[in-house]
Design an enzyme around this catalytic site. Structure first.
Site, mmCIF file in Angstrom:
data_model
loop_
_atom_site.group_PDB
_atom_site.id
_atom_site.type_symbol
_atom_site.label_atom_id
_atom_site.label_comp_id
_atom_site.label_asym_id
_atom_site.label_seq_id
_atom_site.Cartn_x
_atom_site.Cartn_y
_atom_site.Cartn_z
ATOM 1 N N CYS A 252 3.102 0.494 9.101
ATOM 2 C CA CYS A 252 4.221 1.299 9.591
ATOM 3 C C CYS A 252 4.867 2.151 8.504
ATOM 4 C CB CYS A 252 5.271 0.410 10.261
ATOM 5 S SG CYS A 252 5.753 -1.030 9.295
ATOM 6 N N HIS B 38 12.441 2.189 9.977
ATOM 7 C CA HIS B 38 12.290 2.176 8.529
ATOM 8 C C HIS B 38 12.773 3.499 7.949
ATOM 9 C CE1 HIS B 38 10.253 -1.489 8.997
ATOM 10 N NE2 HIS B 38 9.003 -1.137 8.750
#
Length: 337
Positions: A128, A241
């Protein structure tokens, strides 16, 4: 159109979003089946307006399946996905096990779709934190060739799965109440804290998560000469994130050129208006499929470098959305033949 699509790991945090995306995006398949470990098999998930029973993942469950999208721990992917390939299915895998195998394609559809179309067997979806950075680097690399990247990540607890988010919520409640909470996903309290370790440490002092960003970025962009210096940090944010990225290029890029390159890249949204305090934040990127870029500025210490801030929903573009986009790419190619 695929005859039958299977989602492996259908009850997990990413698996649930894969189901949601397949339904929302009306993925072209005649039938769908959902698999999970023996612990979760027999439970039901909602799909296309009705409950569907989750089946147990076994080596023999892939008969008649055309496409598999898997989101499982590495050891599960290693054990079971070869059985899916042997049964004749195309496989898109979210785990870290297959990504750096020389004969496995590592794909972000906006960057290297041809790798998926030419793949034999398993197609890997990147980590990710790598995905959002690589997508942001792509237009800069094409225009001015990226030479060196220094990146610090600020990673959400959802990256550690459902238990990671539970640790944040329950740990925060306990901290505010002055009571104890036994953390399960994290070694240290994540509430009101920052943990500068994601994954295990290697001999060179970098963690496994950090090394993924080094090697996966090179493989996706097709350039082994790109130097990456990463630091990965877990922070008390539930989802999305964030990354602070400094990029040195072969020739200098102006801020204006960098903004134009970002804005012209599919999958990237520029949010960069410092005068009005407009920049990407986890709170306004949650639930979105794009990679958001802002705080674009020249590096004061190097004429050929720029710095920017990058945020993306790690469960969506960082995982589920990227896998489904690969599946859609395969479906379009299949229908065009």
């Amino acid at each position: 159109m695929f005859e039958s699509v299977a989602v492996v790991g259908a009850t997990g945090a990413v698996g649930r979003i894969i189901l949601q995306l397949l339904e929302e995006r009306k993925f072209p398949a005649r039938s769908f089946r959902f698999f999970a470990s023996a612990r979760s098999a027999g439970t039901s998930v909602q799909f296309q307006g009705k409950p569907v029973v989750v089946e147990e993942l076994t080596h023999d469950c892939f008969k008649g399946i055309s496409l598999v999208i898997a989101s499982t721990p590495d050891e599960t992917a290693a054990e079971y996905l070869p059985s899916a390939v042997k049964a004749g299915a195309k496989v898109i895998d979210e785990s870290g096990f297959w990504r750096m195998k020389p004969d496995v394609a590592l794909v972000i559809p906006e960057i290297n779709p041809e790798a998926a179309l030419n793949a034999k067997g398993i197609i890997a979806s990147p980590n990710c934190s790598t995905t959002q950075m690589a997508l942001a680097l792509k237009p800069l690399h094409d225009a001015a060739r990226v030479r060196r990247v220094i990146v610090s990540t600020y990673q959400a607890t959802s990256g550690a799965g459902l238990q990671g988010t539970a640790d944040l919520l329950e740990g925060s409640k306990a901290s505010l109440a002055g009571t104890k909470y036994e953390y399960k996903a994290f070694r240290y309290p994540i509430a009101f804290n920052a943990i500068p370790q994601i994954g295990g440490f290697k001999d060179n002092g970098y963690t496994s998560e950090e090394l993924k960003m080094v090697y996966e970025t090179r493989k996706i962009l097709g350039d082994e000469t790109i130097q990456v210096c990463p630091t990965c940090i877990r922070i008390p944010v539930s989802n999305c994130h964030s990354e602070s990225i400094n990029v040195e290029t072969e020739r200098p890029l102006s801020v204006e050129e960098a903004k134009s390159l970002f804005a012209a890249t599919p999958g990237i949204l520029v949010v960069d208006d410092p005068a009005n305090a407009q920049y990407p934040m986890p709170s306004n990127c949650d639930g979105r499929d794009e990679v958001f870029v802002g705080r674009i500025r020249k590096d004061l210490s190097h004429p050929n470098a720029i710095s920017f801030w990058c945020v993306s929903d790690n469960l969506r573009k960082g995982a589920a959305t990227n896998a489904v986009q690969i599946a859609e790419l395969l479906a379009r190619h299949q229908d065009s033949r």
